[in-house]
Design a protein around this motif. Structure first.
Motif, short mmCIF file in Angstrom:
data_model
loop_
_atom_site.label_atom_id
_atom_site.label_comp_id
_atom_site.label_asym_id
_atom_site.label_seq_id
_atom_site.Cartn_x
_atom_site.Cartn_y
_atom_site.Cartn_z
N LYS B 329 0.81 -1.21 0.00
CA LYS B 329 0.00 0.00 0.00
C LYS B 329 0.85 1.27 0.00
O LYS B 329 0.60 2.20 -0.76
CB LYS B 329 -0.91 0.01 1.24
N ASN B 335 0.77 1.28 -6.78
CA ASN B 335 0.20 2.52 -6.25
C ASN B 335 0.98 3.74 -6.71
O ASN B 335 0.40 4.81 -6.93
CB ASN B 335 0.15 2.47 -4.72
N LYS B 345 -4.10 6.34 -1.34
CA LYS B 345 -3.42 5.11 -1.75
C LYS B 345 -4.43 3.96 -1.69
O LYS B 345 -5.23 3.88 -0.75
CB LYS B 345 -2.26 4.81 -0.81
#
Lengths: 296, 507
Positions: B329, B335, B345
């Motif tokens: 993440k 991302n 995110k």
């Protein structure tokens, strides 16, 4: 003419589509190769490295590397090469023993007619559907128990792990038996007439004739053993005894952001030999797989 | 030559018999039973001429029996017990442990001691109460293992013989600890506590009647409870407990206990959904690419084919771990590409729904080449005359695919799809290495996660710390997987008719 032109366009479109798909599919592979040579090499680094370096490779190969935080020369304290060596050792011994065990059984099933043959085949067929990881608790407790009397095959030993893998003969027996069935019996029979024993006929005539299937079964067993995660993660504990799969999982799970570059290099090192073997024999593997299930 | 051979065979068989008898007589009933089975099998195979074919099968049979059949039977057995943390030992082992437990009463005095070597080889012990300064004497005979309780006599003077050094005492301390020294007034029984002190160490529990134990501190009586596997006085249980046969309890718990049933039913549904969607997704992409790449006049087919199966050639555990990093993440490249700002995110692996989707996408990447390879093989085996006939009849491309290609592929590939379904039911690596089964389910008392499938749940119950190991429950779930796979096996045999062909073809 018009039709031809249309076909050309269509062909071009096809190529473009395939290339686009390939770019998406191969992105992780290319990216991980690039990361392994990237001087920063932290997770989320750019795809094209700004500065190349071999530090990550030195790290996993157990050579002196420059610690990016302290700037000092040091040697990694993770035995990544040992893990790789353990994996190769376990997989190699397993595949050789597996071949010994399954060729003899397959020969009996293919050549002899005896009471219980049908039911043996039936049992093999059914049992090979059940992957051995379902009995993981049983394996763990059994080896724990056995290890108290025979330390060489207890938990946290390679011997115990290999024995557990050797329980998985049925699928291979099945594959090899299928191949033996295609070798005409007359060759052995004339050899036996000439004074050869059954066993000699088996290993001097039938085995050399079936090298292709033996190679495929051996390599498949090697790949599957090398790629197994669950059993070694249950059965092995000591850091120096871990297999590559378990070791590398612990290595990266402890710190995704800090060890990404080293991890990338280790992945390539571990995947390259397996990948190469696989790509060389993929045709045989598919024909074998279509006979009996899928990659396990 | 032949005589020697026969002699050897007979002596080996006799030796095996001796080993079996020894095992039984030393109390290893289970292992002895297995040994007898193996011994009997070996003897029959070696001696009986009709068993000749089995001599070839023997090595394979033994490992197959020991490391496939026995583990399966053992799993069935464990599934009906409460084996796990706190219940790892047998009833008699627990009883022995509890009877060996000791305590020091508050009133106990402490005594310094010294040991002295006597001329007759025995040891003189000289004891001084540190509070009252009273002195006691006794005699230990280390050569006699059976005289472990010693009466002390009250003395006045210290001993005069040769001292035994503290280093030597430390070495024989394990032997000394077995001794019980009774005071002249019978009030205290002293035991060795360290290399210079004795104190009144008493047994915590003593036997009462056939099975029960008396707690010597509280005076309570504890009975073994055969439903939970603990000694209990009705209010509290003593640890450790022992494992017992609990019948169908594990299964009943799985399907009735609210806190366990909720997550478990969710896991079953997700397991099936996961396996089914994995098969459908990989198959669709595989067949699409196969048709695309195997076009008649496409150049570079061979290169494309190799490049497309690269994902399948990499060991799964490596690819999955790489994806775990890509989908991270906070730092993951995916991302980074989607949005460079630090807000918004996407929590690929932490959100229940996204985590499931991520697992499926990663598994699609891992698995489509298999389907691609298989369908490519089938496509190549379809004679081109079939297509020519179709195009003569004026069938368009889509119609040809739907009416000819797809049915031909389906009939050949159906058993493989079932096989792939069975594989994905137990695709531990594809789930566990990516999400670890997480994110955790809310309201679950067991370590159940949103992406857990049955096999990863089994693993976590049995081998992931935190809430202790529950081998019994884990094996019960393994048995449920067994049943699922068995059903699939039957379907697969029906679909392929493989078993019939294979055995008949060899006759």
């Amino acid at each position: 003419m018009n039709n031809n032109f249309k076909k050309e366009i269509e062909n071009l479109a096809k190529h473009l589509l395939i290339i686009a798909i390939l770019m998406i599919i191969l992105f992780p592979v290319v990216y991980i190769i690039s990361i392994s040579f990237n001087a920063t090499g932290s997770i989320g680094s750019e795809i094209i490295p700004k500065k190349l370096s071999l530090e990550h490779w030195k790290y996993i190969l157990g050579m002196k590397y420059i610690n990016s935080f302290s700037g000092q020369l040091q040697v990694s304290n993770f035995p990544i090469l040992t893990w790789l060596f353990n994996s190769i050792k376990i997989s190699l011994i397993t595949s050789i023993l597996m071949l010994v065990l399954s060729t003899t059984s397959a020969y009996a099933l293919s050549r002899f007619r005896y009471k219980g043959r049908q039911s043996s085949l039936m049992i093999l067929m059914v049992v090979q559907m059940f992957p051995n990881i379902m009995a993981m608790v049983a394996f763990y407790l059994m080896l724990n128990f056995l290890g108290r009397y025979i330390p060489a095959i207890g938990t946290d030993t390679h011997g115990g792990l290999i024995l557990v893998y050797l329980g998985g003969t049925p699928f291979n027996i099945w594959l090899i038996k299928g191949y033996f069935d295609t070798i005409p019996k007359s060759i052995e029979e004339s050899a036996i007439m000439d004074g050869c024993s059954r066993f000699q006929a088996f290993y001097k005539i039938v085995l050399p004739l079936s090298t292709p299937i033996l190679a495929v079964v051996g390599l498949l067993t090697f790949i599957n053993t090398f790629s197994d995660f669950i059993l070694p993660s249950i059965l092995l504990k000591t850091q120096d005894k871990l297999t590559f799969a378990v070791g590398i999982q612990i290595f990266i799970s402890e710190s995704f952001s800090g060890r990404w570059g080293q991890f990338a290099a280790a992945c390539i090192l571990g995947a390259f030999p397996i990948s190469t073997i696989f790509l060389c024999i993929h045709k045989y593997i598919v024909s074998g797989l279509t006979m009996g299930g899928s990659k396990g | 030559m032949n005589v020697i051979k026969k002699f050897l065979i007979i002596s080996i068989i006799l030796a095996g018999l001796v080993i079996c008898v020894l095992l039984f007589s030393s109390g290893y009933i289970t292992i002895g039973f297995v040994a007898v089975l193996i011994w009997a099998l070996t003897s029959i195979i070696v001696l009986h001429p009709k068993a000749y074919p089995f001599r070839f099968m023997y090595p394979g049979l033994i490992t197959f029996f020991l490391f496939m059949i026995i583990p399966i039977l053992f799993t069935v057995y464990i599934g009906f017990t409460n084996l796990g943390t706190g219940h790892l030992l047998s009833h008699s082992q627990v009883k022995d442990i509890l009877l060996g437990e000791t305590y020091i009463p508050d009133s106990a005095g402490t005594y310094r001691y010294s040991l002295h070597e006597k001329h007759n080889g025995k040891i003189h012990i000289n004891i001084r109460n540190t509070d009252t300064s009273k002195v006691y004497n006794g005699e230990l005979d280390l050569a006699n293992n059976y005289k472990l309780s010693v009466r002390l006599t009250e003395g006045t003077t210290d001993a005069t013989e040769q001292y035994i050094s503290p280093g030597k005492i430390f070495k024989i301390l394990p032997i000394l600890k077995k001794y019980q020294l009774t005071m002249p007034d019978n009030k205290e029984v002293l035991r060795f506590a360290s290399s210079n002190y004795l104190t009144d160490i008493r047994n915590r529990y003593s036997k009462v009647g056939e099975n029960s134990l008396k707690d010597n501190i509280s005076g309570d009586i504890y009975h073994p409870d055969m439903y939970i596997g603990n000694y209990t006085n009705g209010r509290e249980n003593i640890s450790p407990g022992f494992f017992i046969n609990v019948g169908f309890n594990n299964f009943i718990k799985l399907f009735t206990n609210k806190r366990i049933k909720g997550p478990f039913v969710k896991i079953i549904f997700w397991t099936l959904a996961w396996a089914l969607s994995s098969v459908l997704l990989t198959f669709s992409l595989g067949i699409f690419l196969a048709v695309l790449v195997n076009g008649k006049k496409l150049r570079g087919k061979f290169l494309y084919r190799i490049l497309l199966i690269i994902p399948y050639s990499i060991p799964f555990f490596i690819s999955v771990l790489i994806f775990k990093g890509l989908l991270n993440k906070d730092f993951g490249i995916i991302n980074e590409i989607i949005s460079s700002s630090s807000v918004n995110k996407i929590n690929w692996l932490g959100d229940p729904l996204l985590a499931k989707i991520s697992c499926l996408i990663v598994n699609l990447w891992l698995g489509f080449p298999y389907m691609f390879l298989v369908t490519t093989g089938i496509l190549q085996s379809i004679p081109s005359s079939v297509y020519e006939a179709a195009s003569l009849d004026g069938a368009g491309r889509l119609v040809t695919f739907r009416k000819i290609t797809l049915p031909l592929i389906m009939s050949a590939v159906a058993p493989l799809l079932v096989g792939s379904f069975a594989f994905n039911l137990n695709n531990f690596v594809g789930i566990y290495l990516l999400t670890g089964g997480g994110p955790p389910m809310i309201n679950a008392t067991t370590p159940a996660g949103e992406t857990d499938i049955l096999i990863s749940y089994t693993y976590r119950l049995a081998f992931e710390g935190g809430q202790g190991q529950d081998f019994g429950m884990a094996s019960a779930i393994a048995l449920i997987i067994f049943i699922l796979i068995a059903v699939l096996t039957v379907i697969n045999f029906k679909l392929s008719g493989m078993f019939k062909e294979n055995t008949k073809g060899a006759e």
